[in-house]
Design a protein around this motif. Structure first.
Motif, PDB file in Angstrom:
ATOM      1  N   ILE A  30       0.851  -1.187   0.000  1.00  0.00           N
ATOM      2  CA  ILE A  30       0.000   0.000   0.000  1.00  0.00           C
ATOM      3  C   ILE A  30       0.887   1.238   0.000  1.00  0.00           C
ATOM      4  N   CYS A  31       0.505   2.212  -0.794  1.00  0.00           N
ATOM      5  CA  CYS A  31       1.267   3.451  -0.949  1.00  0.00           C
ATOM      6  C   CYS A  31       0.346   4.632  -0.696  1.00  0.00           C
ATOM      7  N   GLY A  32       0.933   5.767  -0.419  1.00  0.00           N
ATOM      8  CA  GLY A  32       0.148   6.970  -0.169  1.00  0.00           C
ATOM      9  C   GLY A  32       0.530   8.110  -1.080  1.00  0.00           C
TER      10      GLY A  32
ATOM     11  N   ALA B 221      -1.308  -4.196  -5.387  1.00  0.00           N
ATOM     12  CA  ALA B 221      -0.805  -2.887  -4.988  1.00  0.00           C
ATOM     13  C   ALA B 221      -1.978  -1.915  -4.907  1.00  0.00           C
ATOM     14  N   ARG B 222      -1.941  -1.042  -3.933  1.00  0.00           N
ATOM     15  CA  ARG B 222      -2.985  -0.042  -3.743  1.00  0.00           C
ATOM     16  C   ARG B 222      -2.342   1.309  -3.459  1.00  0.00           C
ATOM     17  N   ILE B 223      -2.952   2.349  -3.989  1.00  0.00           N
ATOM     18  CA  ILE B 223      -2.631   3.713  -3.582  1.00  0.00           C
ATOM     19  C   ILE B 223      -3.832   4.200  -2.790  1.00  0.00           C
ATOM     20  N   MET B 224      -3.556   4.843  -1.683  1.00  0.00           N
ATOM     21  CA  MET B 224      -4.627   5.335  -0.817  1.00  0.00           C
ATOM     22  C   MET B 224      -4.787   6.829  -0.996  1.00  0.00           C
ATOM     23  N   PRO B 225      -6.002   7.336  -0.802  1.00  0.00           N
ATOM     24  CA  PRO B 225      -6.177   8.787  -0.815  1.00  0.00           C
ATOM     25  C   PRO B 225      -5.396   9.414   0.336  1.00  0.00           C
ATOM     26  N   SER B 226      -5.000  10.645   0.139  1.00  0.00           N
ATOM     27  CA  SER B 226      -4.294  11.381   1.189  1.00  0.00           C
ATOM     28  C   SER B 226      -5.122  12.586   1.599  1.00  0.00           C
TER      29      SER B 226
ATOM     30  N   GLY C 195     -18.528  12.921   0.363  1.00  0.00           N
ATOM     31  CA  GLY C 195     -18.712  12.023  -0.773  1.00  0.00           C
ATOM     32  C   GLY C 195     -17.435  11.620  -1.488  1.00  0.00           C
ATOM     33  N   ARG C 196     -16.284  12.121  -1.044  1.00  0.00           N
ATOM     34  CA  ARG C 196     -15.009  11.743  -1.654  1.00  0.00           C
ATOM     35  C   ARG C 196     -14.338  10.672  -0.804  1.00  0.00           C
ATOM     36  N   PRO C 197     -13.646   9.721  -1.439  1.00  0.00           N
ATOM     37  CA  PRO C 197     -12.885   8.771  -0.618  1.00  0.00           C
ATOM     38  C   PRO C 197     -11.722   9.507   0.037  1.00  0.00           C
ATOM     39  N   VAL C 198     -11.661   9.445   1.365  1.00  0.00           N
ATOM     40  CA  VAL C 198     -10.607  10.175   2.070  1.00  0.00           C
ATOM     41  C   VAL C 198      -9.646   9.267   2.829  1.00  0.00           C
ATOM     42  N   TYR C 199     -10.027   8.017   3.021  1.00  0.00           N
ATOM     43  CA  TYR C 199      -9.094   7.064   3.609  1.00  0.00           C
ATOM     44  C   TYR C 199      -9.547   5.658   3.241  1.00  0.00           C
ATOM     45  N   MET C 200      -8.659   4.672   3.479  1.00  0.00           N
ATOM     46  CA  MET C 200      -8.978   3.277   3.173  1.00  0.00           C
ATOM     47  C   MET C 200      -8.696   2.409   4.380  1.00  0.00           C
ATOM     48  N   LEU C 201      -9.496   1.370   4.535  1.00  0.00           N
ATOM     49  CA  LEU C 201      -9.252   0.328   5.523  1.00  0.00           C
ATOM     50  C   LEU C 201      -8.764  -0.892   4.774  1.00  0.00           C
ATOM     51  N   HIS C 202      -7.775  -1.583   5.318  1.00  0.00           N
ATOM     52  CA  HIS C 202      -7.193  -2.755   4.668  1.00  0.00           C
ATOM     53  C   HIS C 202      -7.247  -3.954   5.599  1.00  0.00           C
ATOM     54  N   GLY C 203      -7.416  -5.107   5.013  1.00  0.00           N
ATOM     55  CA  GLY C 203      -7.342  -6.367   5.741  1.00  0.00           C
ATOM     56  C   GLY C 203      -6.663  -7.397   4.865  1.00  0.00           C
ATOM     57  N   VAL C 204      -6.171  -8.444   5.475  1.00  0.00           N
ATOM     58  CA  VAL C 204      -5.549  -9.525   4.716  1.00  0.00           C
ATOM     59  C   VAL C 204      -6.200 -10.846   5.100  1.00  0.00           C
ATOM     60  N   SER C 205      -6.268 -11.738   4.127  1.00  0.00           N
ATOM     61  CA  SER C 205      -6.893 -13.028   4.325  1.00  0.00           C
ATOM     62  C   SER C 205      -6.169 -14.043   3.448  1.00  0.00           C
TER      63      SER C 205
ATOM     64  N   LEU D 165      -5.387  -9.342  -0.220  1.00  0.00           N
ATOM     65  CA  LEU D 165      -5.557  -7.973   0.296  1.00  0.00           C
ATOM     66  C   LEU D 165      -6.970  -7.497  -0.002  1.00  0.00           C
ATOM     67  N   ILE D 166      -7.653  -7.041   1.025  1.00  0.00           N
ATOM     68  CA  ILE D 166      -9.004  -6.527   0.907  1.00  0.00           C
ATOM     69  C   ILE D 166      -8.959  -5.072   1.339  1.00  0.00           C
ATOM     70  N   SER D 167      -9.418  -4.176   0.478  1.00  0.00           N
ATOM     71  CA  SER D 167      -9.372  -2.749   0.791  1.00  0.00           C
ATOM     72  C   SER D 167     -10.754  -2.134   0.583  1.00  0.00           C
ATOM     73  N   GLN D 168     -11.076  -1.197   1.439  1.00  0.00           N
ATOM     74  CA  GLN D 168     -12.343  -0.505   1.328  1.00  0.00           C
ATOM     75  C   GLN D 168     -12.108   0.987   1.475  1.00  0.00           C
ATOM     76  N   ALA D 169     -12.529   1.762   0.447  1.00  0.00           N
ATOM     77  CA  ALA D 169     -12.428   3.216   0.523  1.00  0.00           C
ATOM     78  C   ALA D 169     -13.560   3.734   1.405  1.00  0.00           C
TER      79      ALA D 169
END
Length: 111
Positions: free
Chosen positions: A50-52, A67-72, A88-98, A103-107
Protein backbone atom coordinates in the motif's frame (compact mmCIF):
# COMPACT_ATOMS: atom_id res chain seq x y z
CA UNK A 1 11.22 -11.82 5.63
CA UNK A 2 11.94 -15.53 5.64
CA UNK A 3 10.17 -17.45 2.88
CA UNK A 4 9.18 -20.23 5.31
CA UNK A 5 7.18 -17.77 7.40
CA UNK A 6 3.50 -18.66 7.66
CA UNK A 7 2.35 -15.14 8.57
CA UNK A 8 0.94 -12.91 5.87
CA UNK A 9 2.69 -9.64 5.14
CA UNK A 10 1.55 -6.21 4.00
CA UNK A 11 4.12 -3.60 2.97
CA UNK A 12 3.33 0.08 3.49
CA UNK A 13 5.20 2.87 1.69
CA UNK A 14 4.72 6.57 2.28
CA UNK A 15 5.33 7.37 -1.38
CA UNK A 16 4.37 5.61 -4.59
CA UNK A 17 6.59 2.51 -4.86
CA UNK A 18 5.04 0.74 -7.86
CA UNK A 19 5.15 1.48 -11.59
CA UNK A 20 1.64 2.62 -12.58
CA UNK A 21 2.62 3.82 -16.08
CA UNK A 22 0.88 7.13 -15.44
CA UNK A 23 3.22 10.13 -15.49
CA UNK A 24 1.79 11.74 -12.36
CA UNK A 25 2.15 8.57 -10.26
CA UNK A 26 5.83 7.73 -10.57
CA UNK A 27 8.06 8.55 -7.61
CA UNK A 28 10.67 5.77 -7.25
CA UNK A 29 13.47 5.21 -9.74
CA UNK A 30 13.31 2.23 -12.09
CA UNK A 31 16.20 0.61 -10.19
CA UNK A 32 14.33 0.94 -6.87
CA UNK A 33 11.09 -0.42 -8.33
CA UNK A 34 12.87 -3.44 -9.85
CA UNK A 35 14.66 -4.15 -6.55
CA UNK A 36 11.41 -3.97 -4.58
CA UNK A 37 9.61 -6.16 -7.15
CA UNK A 38 12.39 -8.75 -6.83
CA UNK A 39 12.05 -8.83 -3.04
CA UNK A 40 8.26 -9.01 -3.13
CA UNK A 41 8.31 -11.65 -5.87
CA UNK A 42 10.46 -13.96 -3.72
CA UNK A 43 8.05 -13.80 -0.79
CA UNK A 44 4.60 -15.20 -1.57
CA UNK A 45 3.39 -14.36 1.94
CA UNK A 46 3.37 -10.66 0.92
CA UNK A 47 -0.29 -10.19 0.04
CA UNK A 48 -0.04 -6.54 -0.83
CA UNK A 49 1.74 -3.23 -0.93
CA UNK A 50 0.00 0.00 0.00
CA UNK A 51 1.27 3.45 -0.95
CA UNK A 52 0.15 6.97 -0.17
CA UNK A 53 0.50 10.57 -1.34
CA UNK A 54 -2.08 10.44 -4.11
CA UNK A 55 -5.57 11.85 -3.93
CA UNK A 56 -7.61 9.02 -5.34
CA UNK A 57 -7.70 5.25 -4.72
CA UNK A 58 -6.16 3.06 -7.43
CA UNK A 59 -5.11 -0.60 -7.53
CA UNK A 60 -3.34 -3.10 -9.77
CA UNK A 61 -1.54 -6.43 -9.75
CA UNK A 62 2.20 -5.98 -9.27
CA UNK A 63 5.12 -8.37 -8.69
CA UNK A 64 2.77 -11.27 -7.95
CA UNK A 65 0.74 -9.35 -5.37
CA UNK A 66 -1.80 -6.54 -5.13
CA UNK A 67 -0.81 -2.89 -4.99
CA UNK A 68 -2.99 -0.04 -3.74
CA UNK A 69 -2.63 3.71 -3.58
CA UNK A 70 -4.63 5.34 -0.82
CA UNK A 71 -6.18 8.79 -0.82
CA UNK A 72 -4.29 11.38 1.19
CA UNK A 73 -6.04 13.92 3.38
CA UNK A 74 -2.87 15.83 4.30
CA UNK A 75 -3.01 18.26 1.38
CA UNK A 76 -6.73 18.82 1.87
CA UNK A 77 -6.15 19.70 5.53
CA UNK A 78 -3.23 22.01 4.71
CA UNK A 79 -5.30 23.81 2.06
CA UNK A 80 -8.32 24.25 4.30
CA UNK A 81 -10.66 21.76 2.63
CA UNK A 82 -13.43 21.23 5.16
CA UNK A 83 -16.01 18.49 5.65
CA UNK A 84 -18.55 20.03 3.29
CA UNK A 85 -16.05 20.12 0.41
CA UNK A 86 -14.80 16.57 1.10
CA UNK A 87 -18.28 15.06 1.47
CA UNK A 88 -18.71 12.02 -0.77
CA UNK A 89 -15.01 11.74 -1.65
CA UNK A 90 -12.89 8.77 -0.62
CA UNK A 91 -10.61 10.17 2.07
CA UNK A 92 -9.09 7.06 3.61
CA UNK A 93 -8.98 3.28 3.17
CA UNK A 94 -9.25 0.33 5.52
CA UNK A 95 -7.19 -2.76 4.67
CA UNK A 96 -7.34 -6.37 5.74
CA UNK A 97 -5.55 -9.53 4.72
CA UNK A 98 -6.89 -13.03 4.32
CA UNK A 99 -5.37 -16.29 3.13
CA UNK A 100 -8.40 -16.92 0.96
CA UNK A 101 -8.86 -13.42 -0.46
CA UNK A 102 -5.47 -11.75 -0.16
CA UNK A 103 -5.56 -7.97 0.30
CA UNK A 104 -9.00 -6.53 0.91
CA UNK A 105 -9.37 -2.75 0.79
CA UNK A 106 -12.34 -0.51 1.33
CA UNK A 107 -12.43 3.22 0.52
CA UNK A 108 -14.22 5.30 3.13
CA UNK A 109 -16.00 8.51 2.27
CA UNK A 110 -16.19 11.75 4.20
CA UNK A 111 -19.57 11.94 5.92
Amino acid sequence: MRSESVKLGLIGCGHVAVKWHLPTLESMSDVQVVALADIVGRHPQVVGIICGHVHWPISREWAGTQARIMPSVAVDVRHGVDESEARGRPVYMLHGVSRELGLISQARMAD
